[in-house]
Design an enzyme around this catalytic site. Structure first.
Site, PDB file in Angstrom:
ATOM      1  CG  HIS A   2      -0.558   0.321   2.498  1.00 20.17           C
ATOM      2  ND1 HIS A   2      -0.246  -0.636   3.440  1.00 20.17           N
ATOM      3  CD2 HIS A   2      -0.359   1.511   3.113  1.00 20.17           C
ATOM      4  CE1 HIS A   2       0.127  -0.047   4.557  1.00 20.17           C
ATOM      5  NE2 HIS A   2       0.070   1.258   4.397  1.00 20.17           N
ATOM      6  CG  ASP A  13       0.345  -4.001   2.846  1.00 20.90           C
ATOM      7  OD1 ASP A  13       0.888  -3.517   1.828  1.00 20.90           O
ATOM      8  OD2 ASP A  13      -0.461  -3.362   3.553  1.00 20.90           O
ATOM      9  CB  SER A  49       2.719   1.622   6.473  1.00 21.72           C
ATOM     10  OG  SER A  49       1.503   1.213   6.997  1.00 21.72           O
TER      11      SER A  49
HETATM   12  N1  ARG Z   1      -4.629   0.380   7.523  1.00 21.65           N
HETATM   13  C1  ARG Z   1      -3.319   0.380   6.988  1.00 21.65           C
HETATM   14  C2  ARG Z   1      -2.689   1.792   7.042  1.00 21.65           C
HETATM   15  O1  ARG Z   1      -3.213   2.700   7.574  1.00 21.65           O
HETATM   16  C3  ARG Z   1      -3.267  -0.207   5.628  1.00 21.65           C
HETATM   17  C4  ARG Z   1      -3.976   0.559   4.564  1.00 21.65           C
HETATM   18  C5  ARG Z   1      -3.938  -0.019   3.192  1.00 21.65           C
HETATM   19  N2  ARG Z   1      -4.937  -1.019   2.954  1.00 21.65           N
HETATM   20  C6  ARG Z   1      -6.208  -0.764   2.556  1.00 21.65           C
HETATM   21  N3  ARG Z   1      -7.039  -1.761   2.389  1.00 21.65           N
HETATM   22  N4  ARG Z   1      -6.639   0.439   2.331  1.00 21.65           N
HETATM   23  O2  ARG Z   1      -2.017   2.277   6.201  1.00 21.65           O
HETATM   24  N1  ASP Z   2      -1.212   1.317   8.038  1.00 18.33           N
HETATM   25  C1  ASP Z   2      -0.499   2.389   8.696  1.00 18.33           C
HETATM   26  C2  ASP Z   2       0.486   3.085   7.763  1.00 18.33           C
HETATM   27  O1  ASP Z   2       0.247   3.215   6.597  1.00 18.33           O
HETATM   28  C3  ASP Z   2       0.134   1.928   9.938  1.00 18.33           C
HETATM   29  C4  ASP Z   2      -0.775   2.116  11.104  1.00 18.33           C
HETATM   30  O2  ASP Z   2      -1.498   3.125  11.141  1.00 18.33           O
HETATM   31  O3  ASP Z   2      -0.739   1.273  11.998  1.00 18.33           O
HETATM   32  O4  ASP Z   2       1.453   3.660   8.172  1.00 18.33           O
END
Ligand code: ARG
Ligand code: ASP
Length: 720
Positions: A92, A227, A655
């Site tokens: 991502h 990921d 991330s």
């Molecule tokens: N929650 C994670 C973060 O904040 C991963 C986001 C990417 N994945 C998604 N399905 N949008 O970045």
């Molecule tokens: N998914 C998040 C990021 O993109 C990490 C988090 O918020 O735990 O940095």
């Protein structure tokens, strides 16, 4: 022989052990620590199993772990894993690069991409990766000569000092430097960095791995997302940063992380190194109440609306799915996190916890006249400030949602305006034609991923919601007096902002006169300009005053905590600078009657795929390989681990961060947190909060067995 051994009844030992571990864990896991100060935590980390020294983790004079950790694209973290500049980050995090190289013919989102050799690695305009050269406490130097000055002269003097310090740090070395406030201005650190501009895409798994689980699983455990994506840093012949060029060669890092394919042991030490973006651990009870009850619910409802339109569009066509996948992911990510945060904060009764802490703080202040004078009223003042500025803050949040996250016609207007305000300058210095060319090129990129029907629907729904939320707040007249449907009908029929041909035609015939006409006639542009004016003249000044005043109070409040509670482990809120957090590989039991194990396996991927949810779609190859159970040396006890959780305190920006074991080897890539722990940006709860990582052994397996990219695995150093 210590006292606890002598009092050797079972019960007492058990109680002692319990209290030791609970003190211990609440100390060990919360906090995002400054790498250059990690020495202070070395003993604690070693007690948890770490085998490294503080100097192995962060050193200015020798290469250390820090040299393998890069700030990726300014918003994520990445780590070097080979002597040839191979770089891992999340799928991502590389998503917009992967997407921009994708088309219906070369659909890397759907099928993945693997460069077979260096020449196939894909260049990415604008993508950077930065190495931190050093982090230096410059508090005294920044404050030099400011004693006794008035607030405004003090700021000026500090500014002067900062400019000189930065100049000195950058002289003759090609580095850049920045001085950042920590602890709301109680401390200042200089961060010197080396930024690489040639970072190429080497490989990515398909979405069905890299984004497996999609929105259904985002922010949720149990998780099975692969990921990750693979890049390579390029440098010039002297191993220094250089602009994108075919002459560049793979960068030779000062340090790269060996990769651990050892069996994992629950409870083992884990450390995360990365660039967390922002946390707000010190918000007052009143502030938290406002966020939980008003601000977040309103933002969520704005995004409910845009997501309903985008999701339906993406389900209806492959083209729209490609065009909107990146934008959708961005909008949905915040939306879902906020829902989780509110839930978590309510469950633990965070407001009550804040009230209790505020009482403790005030009670302590009351024990000394001097403390009472300095810190005795700061919490009350913060709470009052929140109440006073609630409407301003709310107007700001809503304007961000409407103007910056909402209909894309506003984004086009903003870009165009940026160009138009420089029109005279371009004309005078003879660069107008070139600038127009740039605009047309930019618009091509924009419209490639744009669907006017979708944007029109979003415009209507969000305009209605915005008007409803802001009510008699700072709304442009037109929004008060005309229906959203009417506005939309006119804008999407005529505006140059919503149609590529109209835009290009306008650009090709651009004269000073046509700008006047645009400002008078193009309703899309006019509406944006009105709303933008309101934003700049009525919202921004208020929000600046508010934030400035709050920061001053926070500075005092934090200082009070340092002075009055010196035994507590303090850490500065995240501010996109490099930090370390340590904890262990462990599951959690955040809900009464339910326990999460600390890892998931390939079996779980197949089980999820057996349901009808399209977020769990797989390409056939995954089922074939899973059936053969061909896990090679990547398995543990006959299973292939996919993801694991740890008690490391992380946030957005972490991330792509490496999860590092006791010896400094890479165990996995951090990419998320569990649903129950998204609240950690406001309040870390050691029993609930878990970060989620993809196991590096799964990453290697996907490269090697799934994708036929074993040559990349061979580039790394595997530790068995
Ligand atoms: N929650 C994670 C973060 O904040 C991963 C986001 C990417 N994945 C998604 N399905 N949008 O970045
Ligand atoms: N998914 C998040 C990021 O993109 C990490 C988090 O918020 O735990 O940095």
């Amino acid at each position: 022989m210590n006292i606890s051994m002598k009092l050797n009844t079972r019960k007492i030992t058990a109680i002692l052990l319990l209290s030791i571990t609970s003190i211990f864990s609440s100390f060990a896991e919360e906090g995002m620590l400054i790498p250059s100060l990690i020495g202070a935590f070395e003993d604690d980390m070693k007690a948890m199993g770490m085998k490294l020294s503080a100097e192995d983790i962060y050193s200015v004079n020798n290469s250390s772990l820090k040299d393998a950790i890069l700030h990726f694209g300014g918003g994520c973290t990445a780590e070097l894993v080979s002597s040839q500049g191979l770089l891992l980050t999340n799928h991502h995090c590389g998503y917009s690069q992967i997407q921009s190289h994708s088309s219906l013919e070369n659909n890397y989102l759907k099928n993945g991409f693997w460069a077979k050799n260096r020449s196939e690695e894909l260049k990415n305009l604008g993508l950077t990766a930065s190495r931190i050269v050093r982090i230096q406490d410059v508090t005294l130097a920044v404050l030099e000569g400011t004693k006794g000055l008035s607030q405004s002269s003090k700021l000026l003097k500090m500014q002067e000092n900062i400019v000189i310090l930065i100049d000195d740090a950058m002289r003759g070395n090609g580095y850049s430097a920045d001085i950042k406030a920590f602890n709301y201005g109680n401390d200042f650190y200089m961060i010197v960095k080396e930024t690489f501009d040639d970072v190429r895409l080497v490989g990515t798994p398909p979405n069905s791995i890299g984004k497996f689980g999609g929105d259904t699983d985002n922010w949720v455990w149990p998780r099975h997302t692969g990921d990750f994506s693979v890049f390579r840093v390029y440098a010039n012949a002297n191993n220094q940063p250089a602009g994108i060029s075919d002459d560049n060669v793979p960068y030779k890092p000062l340090h790269f992380l060996p990769v651990s394919v050892k069996n994992r042991v629950p409870g083992e030490f884990t450390m995360i190194y990365g660039f967390p973006g922002s946390t707000e651990q010190h918000l007052t009870s009143e502030n938290l109440r406002y966020i939980i009850d008003q601000e977040r619910p309103a933002r969520i409802s704005m995004r409910d609306k845009s997501l309903s339109v985008i999701n339906a569009g993406m389900r209806s066509s492959d083209l729209i799915r490609i065009q909107y996948s990146s934008k959708q992911a961005r909008i949905a990510n915040g939306w879902k996190k906020w829902i989780g945060q509110i839930g978590g904060l309510k469950t633990v009764n965070a407001i009550q916890i804040k009230l209790d802490r505020e009482k403790k703080y005030n009670d302590m202040a009351a024990t000394k006249t001097e403390w009472q004078e300095t810190y005795g009223s700061v919490i009350k003042e913060m709470n009052e400030l929140v109440t006073q500025y609630k409407d301003v803050d709310f107007g700001y949040s809503m304007a961000i949602e409407y103007l910056y996250v909402g209909p894309e016609v506003f984004k086009q207007a903003r870009n165009l305006n940026l160009f138009l305000v420089n029109f005279n300058k371009f004309e005078k210095n003879g660069t107008l034609d070139a600038e127009i060319e740039k605009q047309i090129k930019g618009a091509k990129g924009f419209f490639k991923n744009y669907n006017a029907d979708i944007d029109k629907e979003i415009f209507i729904l969000l305009t209605e919601e915005y008007v409803k939320q802001v009510g008699d707040g700072p709304l442009p007249e037109r929004l008060k007096n005309t229906s959203a449907q009417d506005l939309a009908d006119k804008i999407f029929k005529k505006s140059i902002l919503t149609d590529e041909a109209r835009f290009v035609k306008f650009m090709n015939k651009l004269k000073a006169k046509s700008i006047k006409k645009l400002q008078k006639k193009d309703l899309g542009f006019i509406l944006w300009a009105d709303a933008n004016d309101k934003f700049r003249s009525e919202i921004l000044p208020g929000i600046r005053t508010y934030k400035g005043a709050m920061n001053q109070l926070l500075k005092t409040y934090v200082k009070g905590r340092m002075v009055m509670f010196p035994e507590e482990k303090m850490w500065p809120d995240a501010n996109s600078t490099m930090r370390i957090t340590y904890g262990k590989l462990e599951g959690s039991a955040p809900i009464d009657g339910m326990a999460y194990t600390e890892h998931t396996t390939l079996k779980g991927i197949i089980a999820k795929n057996n349901s009808d949810n399209p977020d769990y779609e797989l390409l056939p190859r995954m089922r074939e390989l899973a059936k053969k159970k061909d896990y090679g040396s990547y398995a543990q006890d006959g299973e292939l681990w996919v993801c694991f959780t740890g008690s490391n305190h992380t946030t957005g920006g972490n991330s792509g961060s490496p999860v590092i074991d006791a010896e400094g080897n890479l165990m996995g890539l951090n990419f998320d947190r569990t649903w129950e722990s998204t609240m950690s940006d406001y309040m870390f709860d050691a029993s609930r909060c878990r970060n989620i990582a993809v196991d590096i052994r799964y990453v290697l397996w996907v490269m090697d067995r799934y994708s036929g990219a074993k040559h990349l695995v061979d580039e790394m150093v595997l530790v068995k």
